[in-house]
Design a protein around this motif. Structure first.
Motif, PDB file in Angstrom:
ATOM      1  N   PRO A 244     174.207 113.786  51.815  1.00 16.01           N
ATOM      2  CA  PRO A 244     175.666 113.566  51.810  1.00 16.01           C
ATOM      3  C   PRO A 244     176.140 112.738  50.610  1.00 16.01           C
ATOM      4  O   PRO A 244     177.161 113.062  49.984  1.00 16.01           O
ATOM      5  N   ASN A 245     175.375 111.696  50.253  1.00 12.91           N
ATOM      6  CA  ASN A 245     175.732 110.873  49.089  1.00 12.91           C
ATOM      7  C   ASN A 245     175.675 111.668  47.799  1.00 12.91           C
ATOM      8  O   ASN A 245     176.511 111.517  46.920  1.00 12.91           O
ATOM      9  N   LEU A 246     174.617 112.468  47.698  1.00 11.80           N
ATOM     10  CA  LEU A 246     174.422 113.254  46.489  1.00 11.80           C
ATOM     11  C   LEU A 246     175.595 114.224  46.340  1.00 11.80           C
ATOM     12  O   LEU A 246     176.170 114.353  45.248  1.00 11.80           O
ATOM     13  N   ALA A 247     175.979 114.868  47.438  1.00  8.35           N
ATOM     14  CA  ALA A 247     177.088 115.829  47.407  1.00  8.35           C
ATOM     15  C   ALA A 247     178.368 115.128  46.958  1.00  8.35           C
ATOM     16  O   ALA A 247     179.105 115.646  46.108  1.00  8.35           O
ATOM     17  N   GLN A 248     178.598 113.941  47.495  1.00 10.56           N
ATOM     18  CA  GLN A 248     179.803 113.191  47.154  1.00 10.56           C
ATOM     19  C   GLN A 248     179.788 112.853  45.661  1.00 10.56           C
ATOM     20  O   GLN A 248     180.794 113.004  44.958  1.00 10.56           O
ATOM     21  N   ALA A 249     178.624 112.417  45.165  1.00  8.69           N
ATOM     22  CA  ALA A 249     178.518 111.995  43.759  1.00  8.69           C
ATOM     23  C   ALA A 249     178.639 113.187  42.799  1.00  8.69           C
ATOM     24  O   ALA A 249     179.185 113.054  41.707  1.00  8.69           O
ATOM     25  N   ILE A 250     178.131 114.340  43.205  1.00  9.10           N
ATOM     26  CA  ILE A 250     178.253 115.538  42.356  1.00  9.10           C
ATOM     27  C   ILE A 250     179.729 115.822  42.105  1.00  9.10           C
ATOM     28  O   ILE A 250     180.162 116.053  40.971  1.00  9.10           O
ATOM     29  N   ALA A 251     180.528 115.738  43.187  1.00 11.50           N
ATOM     30  CA  ALA A 251     181.966 115.980  43.062  1.00 11.50           C
ATOM     31  C   ALA A 251     182.632 114.876  42.243  1.00 11.50           C
ATOM     32  O   ALA A 251     183.439 115.144  41.344  1.00 11.50           O
ATOM     33  N   GLN A 252     182.265 113.619  42.526  1.00 12.12           N
ATOM     34  CA  GLN A 252     182.882 112.474  41.836  1.00 12.12           C
ATOM     35  C   GLN A 252     182.679 112.536  40.320  1.00 12.12           C
ATOM     36  O   GLN A 252     183.588 112.246  39.550  1.00 12.12           O
ATOM     37  N   PHE A 253     181.465 112.895  39.898  1.00 14.82           N
ATOM     38  CA  PHE A 253     181.155 112.854  38.463  1.00 14.82           C
ATOM     39  C   PHE A 253     181.208 114.234  37.802  1.00 14.82           C
ATOM     40  O   PHE A 253     180.939 114.356  36.611  1.00 14.82           O
ATOM     41  N   GLY A 254     181.503 115.256  38.566  1.00 12.84           N
ATOM     42  CA  GLY A 254     181.522 116.594  38.006  1.00 12.84           C
ATOM     43  C   GLY A 254     180.167 116.978  37.438  1.00 12.84           C
ATOM     44  O   GLY A 254     180.068 117.556  36.340  1.00 12.84           O
ATOM     45  N   ALA A 255     179.105 116.660  38.170  1.00 16.26           N
ATOM     46  CA  ALA A 255     177.745 116.886  37.669  1.00 16.26           C
ATOM     47  C   ALA A 255     177.480 118.369  37.447  1.00 16.26           C
ATOM     48  O   ALA A 255     178.004 119.218  38.173  1.00 16.26           O
ATOM     49  N   THR A 256     176.677 118.669  36.428  1.00 14.07           N
ATOM     50  CA  THR A 256     176.371 120.064  36.108  1.00 14.07           C
ATOM     51  C   THR A 256     174.884 120.399  36.274  1.00 14.07           C
ATOM     52  O   THR A 256     174.531 121.549  36.457  1.00 14.07           O
ATOM     53  N   VAL A 257     174.009 119.387  36.172  1.00 16.13           N
ATOM     54  CA  VAL A 257     172.569 119.620  36.318  1.00 16.13           C
ATOM     55  C   VAL A 257     172.052 118.719  37.431  1.00 16.13           C
ATOM     56  O   VAL A 257     172.101 117.496  37.315  1.00 16.13           O
ATOM     57  N   CYS A 258     171.586 119.328  38.514  1.00 19.03           N
ATOM     58  CA  CYS A 258     171.173 118.538  39.678  1.00 19.03           C
ATOM     59  C   CYS A 258     169.682 118.699  39.936  1.00 19.03           C
ATOM     60  O   CYS A 258     169.138 119.782  39.780  1.00 19.03           O
ATOM     61  N   SER A 259     169.024 117.609  40.313  1.00 14.47           N
ATOM     62  CA  SER A 259     167.601 117.663  40.648  1.00 14.47           C
ATOM     63  C   SER A 259     167.338 116.946  41.956  1.00 14.47           C
ATOM     64  O   SER A 259     167.708 115.786  42.123  1.00 14.47           O
ATOM     65  N   THR A 260     166.704 117.663  42.861  1.00 12.32           N
ATOM     66  CA  THR A 260     166.314 117.032  44.119  1.00 12.32           C
ATOM     67  C   THR A 260     165.217 117.875  44.767  1.00 12.32           C
ATOM     68  O   THR A 260     164.716 118.818  44.159  1.00 12.32           O
ATOM     69  N   ALA A 261     164.817 117.504  45.980  1.00 11.16           N
ATOM     70  CA  ALA A 261     163.692 118.161  46.650  1.00 11.16           C
ATOM     71  C   ALA A 261     164.175 119.355  47.477  1.00 11.16           C
ATOM     72  O   ALA A 261     165.349 119.434  47.816  1.00 11.16           O
ATOM     73  N   PRO A 262     163.262 120.285  47.820  1.00 11.13           N
ATOM     74  CA  PRO A 262     163.660 121.478  48.574  1.00 11.13           C
ATOM     75  C   PRO A 262     164.429 121.163  49.868  1.00 11.13           C
ATOM     76  O   PRO A 262     165.444 121.795  50.140  1.00 11.13           O
ATOM     77  N   THR A 263     163.955 120.199  50.650  1.00  8.58           N
ATOM     78  CA  THR A 263     164.651 119.882  51.916  1.00  8.58           C
ATOM     79  C   THR A 263     166.088 119.467  51.660  1.00  8.58           C
ATOM     80  O   THR A 263     166.973 119.748  52.454  1.00  8.58           O
ATOM     81  N   SER A 264     166.295 118.771  50.555  1.00  2.71           N
ATOM     82  CA  SER A 264     167.629 118.315  50.225  1.00  2.71           C
ATOM     83  C   SER A 264     168.544 119.503  49.893  1.00  2.71           C
ATOM     84  O   SER A 264     169.704 119.544  50.327  1.00  2.71           O
ATOM     85  N   TYR A 265     168.032 120.498  49.153  1.00  4.44           N
ATOM     86  CA  TYR A 265     168.829 121.703  48.879  1.00  4.44           C
ATOM     87  C   TYR A 265     169.178 122.413  50.183  1.00  4.44           C
ATOM     88  O   TYR A 265     170.282 122.906  50.368  1.00  4.44           O
ATOM     89  N   ARG A 266     168.205 122.436  51.091  1.00  2.00           N
ATOM     90  CA  ARG A 266     168.436 123.081  52.375  1.00  2.00           C
ATOM     91  C   ARG A 266     169.570 122.387  53.124  1.00  2.00           C
ATOM     92  O   ARG A 266     170.433 123.035  53.699  1.00  2.00           O
TER      93      ARG A 266
END
Ligand code: 3UK
Length: 511
Positions: A244-266
């Motif tokens: 949830p934090n990552l999703a919020q931050a992606i929107a906040q910063f307009g991120a274009t390249v994201c890296s995380t673990a498979p469970t997180s993508y799920r």
């Protein structure tokens, strides 16, 4: 590769901040309420290096504990330590005192820079160790330490380290037992930028990077610090990388390249509203095997083909991967430029394509454990044996089977735990699961699944039967879990990986 011919004298921190001269006002680091330009990062890390050298009496080669969540200040300290000739030892923010104490004594750490939010653990650790002499605390936006630093000269003559001086000691996350310290050189830091990031990730200067793993996990160090700065991009730092934090931050910063673990993508893919992710254009998955179902789900929900890559702390970063065009479901990818990879049998002989065996890799970066006994297990005849079982296809793709110790042998059949997990995960009632082989008089081992149910699903014998029938339909029936146990959570490392060994009767402390 010609780009891997580094000069004999090389300080990775200086090299990574080269673009500061070219684009001083471009944001290098952004975080909640903070923007650090390239010039600021360069100047502040110079000033902090003065403090390390003059106030904390740091000598080149000293090992410095760097403890805290991903923040601009943590990044500035990372650069300062290298500029001053020190060796960075980053630790996971959530470690407790006794765990830190182990790292401090194993790595003979003399200095520590710690975020004040985790200072208690450092102080607890100090009570049981005696090598640690100097500790400074900092706040995420700098605090007193940065105030002090601001009074120091803006330039610093960085120590002219050798390309093969140790720059960092990274600890493994203990998926199979005790954490091990791995030493990496200044040139290794650049080598991962100039191989995986350059040839597979192919991000650009305009990109805004974001990711969940902490710098203490070399996956996070690469994707959230080294790769963006090497190309002059911007990196958004998040202290807590939960989905949830990552999703919020992606929107906040307009991120274009994201890296995380498979469970997180799920988990991200299952959010009701994905409109906050619309700026994303490249996504890296690593740390654990990427189930084909997760790759497909992410593509359906976001239109993005995941870049899967297997990396290891011992190898610093990713060594087998594929870009979006070359990605193939069920395969991790091919050996990345600069890396040679093959599959060996138990005697160390190369196996022909199609046969499962031990993955062996060789390249610009390799394993150098702090303690020598483990070295000869991981490195054999110059090959790094990562402990993973793979099949090589006729056209150079590496198909992941399992961690070598997660291969289950039941009634003479070889069964890879992750394949059974992948099948279970396709059932809507399954949120998470771990499959292990439990000892069995009749079969040697019996395939056993530990399942965390998705919300609104209740454990029952009926559901067990349903899951078993489901797996038999999805994969070869002999692989189905004869035993199923429901759990509310699964044992994991600080980096969020399953610790399957914790689910077996006696926890082994080997490798
Ligand atoms: C497993 C994978 C299948 C594999 C890491 C990227 O995970 C990292 O380092 P660790 O030392 O663990 C290494 C082991 O993790 N693994 C990692 N990625 C994958 N298995 N597919 C994958 N894509 O068992 C490996 O031996 O914690 C990952 C970059 C830097 C890293 N340190």
């Amino acid at each position: 590769l010609p780009e891997l011919q580094y000069p004999e004298r090389l300080n990775a921190a200086v090299e990574l901040l080269r673009l500061a001269a070219e684009q001083p006002d471009k944001p290098a680091l952004v975080a909640d309420g903070q923007v650090w330009t390239y010039r600021e990062l360069d100047v502040r890390s110079n000033q902090l290096a003065h403090i390390l050298r003059d106030e904390m009496d740091l000598k080149p080669g000293n090992r410095v504990l760097l403890h805290g969540p991903n923040t601009p200040m943590l990044a500035a300290c990372w650069f300062a330590i290298l500029k001053a000739g020190g060796i960075v030892v980053s630790t996971m923010p959530l470690l407790r005192g006794h765990e830190l104490a182990k790292v401090i004594s194993k790595a003979s750490i003399s200095h520590a820079l710690s975020d004040v939010t985790c200072r208690t653990a450092v102080h607890d650790a100090m009570e049981t160790t005696n090598s640690l002499r100097h500790i400074y605390g900092f706040k995420k936006d700098g605090g007193m330490l940065l105030e002090m630093a601001r009074t120091r000269p803006e330039s610093f003559d960085a120590v002219q380290t050798a390309a093969d001086d140790v720059a960092l000691i990274a600890f493994t996350s203990g998926t199979t037992g005790q954490p091990k310290g791995c030493m990496h050189f200044h040139r290794d830091i650049l080598a991962i930028c100039d191989t995986f990031a350059k040839y597979i990730l192919k991000a650009e200067r305009d990109d805004v990077f974001i990711g969940s793993p902490p710098f203490a996990f070399t996956f996070g160090l690469g994707v959230s610090l080294l790769f963006p700065l090497r190309i002059g991009a911007t990196t958004a730092l998040v202290e807590n990388g939960s989905p949830p934090n990552l999703a919020q931050a992606i929107a906040q910063f307009g991120a274009t390249v994201c890296s995380t673990a498979p469970t997180s993508y799920r988990m991200l893919a299952s959010m009701p509203d994905l409109s906050g992710l619309k700026t994303l254009r490249k996504c890296v998955s690593a740390g654990e095997a990427l189930p084909a179902a997760t790759r497909q789900l992410w593509r359906e929900k976001t239109g993005i083909e995941l870049i899967d890559g297997i990396g290891a702390t011992e190898m610093l970063h990713i060594f087998i991967s594929a870009d979006e065009q070359e990605a193939r479901p069920g395969c991790t990818g091919k050996a990345i430029p600069g890396i040679r990879a093959c599959v060996l049998d138990d005697d160390g002989q190369p196996l022909p394509p199609g046969q499962a065996g031990r993955l062996a890799v060789k390249g610009p970066v390799g394993c150098r454990y702090l303690d020598d006994e483990r070295q000869s297990v991981y490195v054999q005849n110059g090959w790094n044996i990562t402990g993973d079982t793979y099949v090589l296809t006729g056209d150079g793709y590496f198909e992941y089977q399992a961690r070598s110790d997660d291969m289950i042998v039941s009634s003479g059949y070889n069964i890879a735990a992750p394949e059974v997990e992948g099948a279970l995960l396709r059932h809507p009632a399954v949120a998470e699961c771990a499959v292990v082989g439990l000892p069995d008089d009749l079969r040697g081992q019996v395939v056993s699944a530990f399942v965390v149910l998705a919300p609104n699903h209740q454990p029952s014998d009926l559901l067990k039967k349903e899951l078993q029938a489901f797996v038999k339909d999805e994969i070869a029936p002999y692989k189905y879990p004869r035993r199923i146990e429901f759990r509310s959570a699964l044992p994991k490392t600080a980096t969020g990986k399953l610790q399957r060994f914790q689910l077996r009767p006696q926890a082994e402390s080997s490798s």
